[in-house]
Design a protein around this motif. Structure first.
Motif, PDB file in Angstrom:
ATOM      1  N   ILE A   1       0.814  -1.158  -0.078  1.00  0.00           N
ATOM      2  CA  ILE A   1      -0.001   0.035   0.002  1.00  0.00           C
ATOM      3  C   ILE A   1       1.022   1.222  -0.141  1.00  0.00           C
ATOM      4  O   ILE A   1       1.682   1.439   0.759  1.00  0.00           O
ATOM      5  CB  ILE A   1      -0.889   0.109   1.242  1.00  0.00           C
ATOM      6  CG1 ILE A   1      -1.536  -1.205   1.490  1.00  0.00           C
ATOM      7  CG2 ILE A   1      -1.952   1.207   1.085  1.00  0.00           C
ATOM      8  CD1 ILE A   1      -2.093  -1.779   0.082  1.00  0.00           C
ATOM      9  N   VAL A   2       0.713   2.025  -1.067  1.00  0.00           N
ATOM     10  CA  VAL A   2       1.323   3.364  -1.026  1.00  0.00           C
ATOM     11  C   VAL A   2       0.556   4.343  -0.729  1.00  0.00           C
ATOM     12  O   VAL A   2      -0.516   4.765  -1.325  1.00  0.00           O
ATOM     13  CB  VAL A   2       1.851   3.691  -2.540  1.00  0.00           C
ATOM     14  CG1 VAL A   2       2.591   4.874  -2.721  1.00  0.00           C
ATOM     15  CG2 VAL A   2       2.865   2.526  -2.979  1.00  0.00           C
ATOM     16  N   LEU A   3       1.062   4.993   0.696  1.00  0.00           N
ATOM     17  CA  LEU A   3      -0.063   5.989   1.215  1.00  0.00           C
ATOM     18  C   LEU A   3       0.625   7.600   0.874  1.00  0.00           C
ATOM     19  O   LEU A   3       1.643   7.334   0.723  1.00  0.00           O
ATOM     20  CB  LEU A   3      -0.069   6.001   2.541  1.00  0.00           C
ATOM     21  CG  LEU A   3      -0.747   4.666   3.064  1.00  0.00           C
ATOM     22  CD1 LEU A   3      -0.743   4.653   4.766  1.00  0.00           C
ATOM     23  CD2 LEU A   3      -2.090   4.357   2.523  1.00  0.00           C
TER      24      LEU A   3
ATOM     25  N   ARG B   1      -8.542   2.156   4.593  1.00  0.00           N
ATOM     26  CA  ARG B   1      -9.442   1.255   3.887  1.00  0.00           C
ATOM     27  C   ARG B   1      -8.503  -0.011   3.509  1.00  0.00           C
ATOM     28  O   ARG B   1      -9.004  -0.999   3.182  1.00  0.00           O
ATOM     29  CB  ARG B   1      -9.682   1.995   2.563  1.00  0.00           C
ATOM     30  CG  ARG B   1     -10.886   2.865   2.701  1.00  0.00           C
ATOM     31  CD  ARG B   1     -11.341   3.566   1.507  1.00  0.00           C
ATOM     32  NE  ARG B   1     -12.707   4.349   1.702  1.00  0.00           N
ATOM     33  CZ  ARG B   1     -13.265   4.804   1.033  1.00  0.00           C
ATOM     34  NH1 ARG B   1     -12.919   5.039  -0.404  1.00  0.00           N
ATOM     35  NH2 ARG B   1     -14.392   5.665   1.271  1.00  0.00           N
ATOM     36  N   PHE B   2      -7.141  -0.033   3.703  1.00  0.00           N
ATOM     37  CA  PHE B   2      -6.282  -1.405   3.299  1.00  0.00           C
ATOM     38  C   PHE B   2      -5.182  -1.547   4.319  1.00  0.00           C
ATOM     39  O   PHE B   2      -4.687  -2.568   4.035  1.00  0.00           O
ATOM     40  CB  PHE B   2      -5.723  -0.606   1.812  1.00  0.00           C
ATOM     41  CG  PHE B   2      -6.470  -0.737   0.759  1.00  0.00           C
ATOM     42  CD1 PHE B   2      -6.826  -2.014   0.190  1.00  0.00           C
ATOM     43  CD2 PHE B   2      -6.954   0.368   0.173  1.00  0.00           C
ATOM     44  CE1 PHE B   2      -7.742  -1.738  -0.805  1.00  0.00           C
ATOM     45  CE2 PHE B   2      -7.700   0.574  -0.943  1.00  0.00           C
ATOM     46  CZ  PHE B   2      -8.321  -0.612  -1.332  1.00  0.00           C
TER      47      PHE B   2
ATOM     48  N   LEU C   1     -10.878   2.915  -4.438  1.00  0.00           N
ATOM     49  CA  LEU C   1     -12.359   2.941  -3.967  1.00  0.00           C
ATOM     50  C   LEU C   1     -12.763   4.543  -3.686  1.00  0.00           C
ATOM     51  O   LEU C   1     -13.560   4.559  -2.794  1.00  0.00           O
ATOM     52  CB  LEU C   1     -12.300   2.279  -2.462  1.00  0.00           C
ATOM     53  CG  LEU C   1     -11.990   0.793  -2.715  1.00  0.00           C
ATOM     54  CD1 LEU C   1     -11.760   0.062  -1.402  1.00  0.00           C
ATOM     55  CD2 LEU C   1     -12.756  -0.070  -3.431  1.00  0.00           C
ATOM     56  N   ALA C   2     -12.198   5.390  -4.316  1.00  0.00           N
ATOM     57  CA  ALA C   2     -12.486   6.687  -4.005  1.00  0.00           C
ATOM     58  C   ALA C   2     -13.775   7.298  -4.175  1.00  0.00           C
ATOM     59  O   ALA C   2     -14.335   8.077  -2.948  1.00  0.00           O
ATOM     60  CB  ALA C   2     -11.438   7.740  -4.904  1.00  0.00           C
TER      61      ALA C   2
ATOM     62  N   LEU D   1     -15.672  -4.966  -2.937  1.00  0.00           N
ATOM     63  CA  LEU D   1     -14.593  -5.014  -3.802  1.00  0.00           C
ATOM     64  C   LEU D   1     -13.408  -5.479  -3.051  1.00  0.00           C
ATOM     65  O   LEU D   1     -12.640  -6.483  -3.514  1.00  0.00           O
ATOM     66  CB  LEU D   1     -14.423  -3.541  -4.214  1.00  0.00           C
ATOM     67  CG  LEU D   1     -15.296  -3.261  -5.639  1.00  0.00           C
ATOM     68  CD1 LEU D   1     -15.245  -1.636  -5.878  1.00  0.00           C
ATOM     69  CD2 LEU D   1     -15.205  -3.920  -6.757  1.00  0.00           C
ATOM     70  N   ARG D   2     -13.367  -5.111  -1.802  1.00  0.00           N
ATOM     71  CA  ARG D   2     -12.271  -5.526  -1.023  1.00  0.00           C
ATOM     72  C   ARG D   2     -12.114  -6.982  -0.933  1.00  0.00           C
ATOM     73  O   ARG D   2     -11.251  -7.858  -1.043  1.00  0.00           O
ATOM     74  CB  ARG D   2     -12.105  -4.891   0.322  1.00  0.00           C
ATOM     75  CG  ARG D   2     -11.716  -3.566   0.216  1.00  0.00           C
ATOM     76  CD  ARG D   2     -10.947  -2.941   1.739  1.00  0.00           C
ATOM     77  NE  ARG D   2     -11.989  -3.263   2.570  1.00  0.00           N
ATOM     78  CZ  ARG D   2     -11.574  -3.068   3.893  1.00  0.00           C
ATOM     79  NH1 ARG D   2     -10.648  -2.416   4.384  1.00  0.00           N
ATOM     80  NH2 ARG D   2     -12.618  -3.365   4.930  1.00  0.00           N
ATOM     81  N   GLU D   3     -13.369  -7.553  -0.746  1.00  0.00           N
ATOM     82  CA  GLU D   3     -13.594  -9.239  -0.693  1.00  0.00           C
ATOM     83  C   GLU D   3     -13.178  -9.624  -1.969  1.00  0.00           C
ATOM     84  O   GLU D   3     -12.398 -10.819  -1.978  1.00  0.00           O
ATOM     85  CB  GLU D   3     -15.028  -9.567  -0.331  1.00  0.00           C
ATOM     86  CG  GLU D   3     -15.220 -10.901  -0.076  1.00  0.00           C
ATOM     87  CD  GLU D   3     -16.774 -11.140   0.100  1.00  0.00           C
ATOM     88  OE1 GLU D   3     -17.080 -12.409  -0.064  1.00  0.00           O
ATOM     89  OE2 GLU D   3     -17.644 -10.218   0.521  1.00  0.00           O
ATOM     90  N   PHE D   4     -13.640  -9.228  -3.144  1.00  0.00           N
ATOM     91  CA  PHE D   4     -13.261  -9.754  -4.297  1.00  0.00           C
ATOM     92  C   PHE D   4     -11.492  -9.677  -4.612  1.00  0.00           C
ATOM     93  O   PHE D   4     -10.921 -10.660  -5.182  1.00  0.00           O
ATOM     94  CB  PHE D   4     -13.688  -8.756  -5.423  1.00  0.00           C
ATOM     95  CG  PHE D   4     -13.099  -9.185  -6.931  1.00  0.00           C
ATOM     96  CD1 PHE D   4     -13.140 -10.562  -7.154  1.00  0.00           C
ATOM     97  CD2 PHE D   4     -12.754  -8.167  -7.553  1.00  0.00           C
ATOM     98  CE1 PHE D   4     -12.832 -10.792  -8.772  1.00  0.00           C
ATOM     99  CE2 PHE D   4     -12.247  -8.605  -8.867  1.00  0.00           C
ATOM    100  CZ  PHE D   4     -12.188  -9.836  -9.440  1.00  0.00           C
TER     101      PHE D   4
END
Length: 225
Positions: A32-34, A180-181, A146-147, A157-160
């Motif tokens: 994850i790139v924040l 979110r991630f 997800l914005a 979508l996260r589940e997918f």
């Protein structure tokens, strides 16, 4: 799959430096790139996709299929949702069953015959995400996926994503929605002003007792209350 490696990579546009002395390794798993807007996340993705070249440093990208979604969805507005998937699916050699799966998992089935140009921002984002999986990629690059998605479909979508991910697949997600991630991240990189402020396993953020949210806030010097 071999990791993607960046060593002392720099990229500028005119006199504006977008990335400076970036050294990162992207291994299979969740990276994850924040970073806030303007941190250099999109430029990093363009480098990873081969859409631009670094001005300095070395970039090593192993062979493998890549899928991507962009902060600004890249769709054919004159085609329907289904036609968009079929067009990209024909190029990728995707099966009809897989395209139907993407329609269902991304919540697009009832919108399948609607022109992409008539979709709301949330549905356009879902379509762009669906298109990023058409070729069953080994590397998935998602730029703020997800914005504009409503809360119900954030979870779906996260589940997918989690079901699709595996030990040999790499997900790189660029976002400034740090909540979110984080719980699924293997590695977190914090970008600000074009530089890596911190990178590592979020559980090792010892200076902040493993609280990546506090580390993020301190790294970008923004009070997000």
């Amino acid at each position: 799959m071999k990791p993607i490696e960046l060593t002392d990579v720099e990229k500028s546009y005119g006199e504006a430096t977008s990335l400076e002395a970036i050294s990162l390794s992207f291994e299979p798993g969740w990276h994850i790139v924040l970073g806030p807007n303007g941190a250099g996340k999109t430029t990093l993705f363009r480098l990873l996709l081969g859409l631009t070249d670094p001005d300095a440093g070395q970039l090593s990208i192993p062979d493998g299929s890549v899928g991507c979604s962009f902060q600004e969805p890249q769709v054919y507005e004159g085609l329907t949702v289904r036609e968009n998937l079929e067009t990209f699916g024909e190029i990728a050699g995707a099966s009809t069953d897989w395209l139907e799966t993407l329609l269902e998992r991304c919540g697009l089935t009832r919108m399948a015959h609607r022109p992409a140009g008539a979709l709301s921002a949330g549905f356009r984002s879902r379509l762009d995400v669906a298109l990023s999986f058409v070729n069953r990629p080994d590397v998935v690059l998602l730029d703020e996926p997800l914005a504009d998605v409503d809360d119900e479909y954030v979870g779906r979508l996260r589940e997918f994503f989690l079901e699709y991910a595996g030990p040999d697949r790499l997900f790189v997600v660029a976002t400034h929605h740090h909540d979110r991630f984080i719980e699924i991240a293997d590695t977190v990189t914090i970008l600000a002003d074009g530089r890596v402020q911190w990178t590592g396993d979020p559980a090792t953020a010892s200076t902040h007792d493993g609280d990546i949210t506090e580390l993020y806030r301190d790294s970008i010097s923004v009070d997000e209350t």
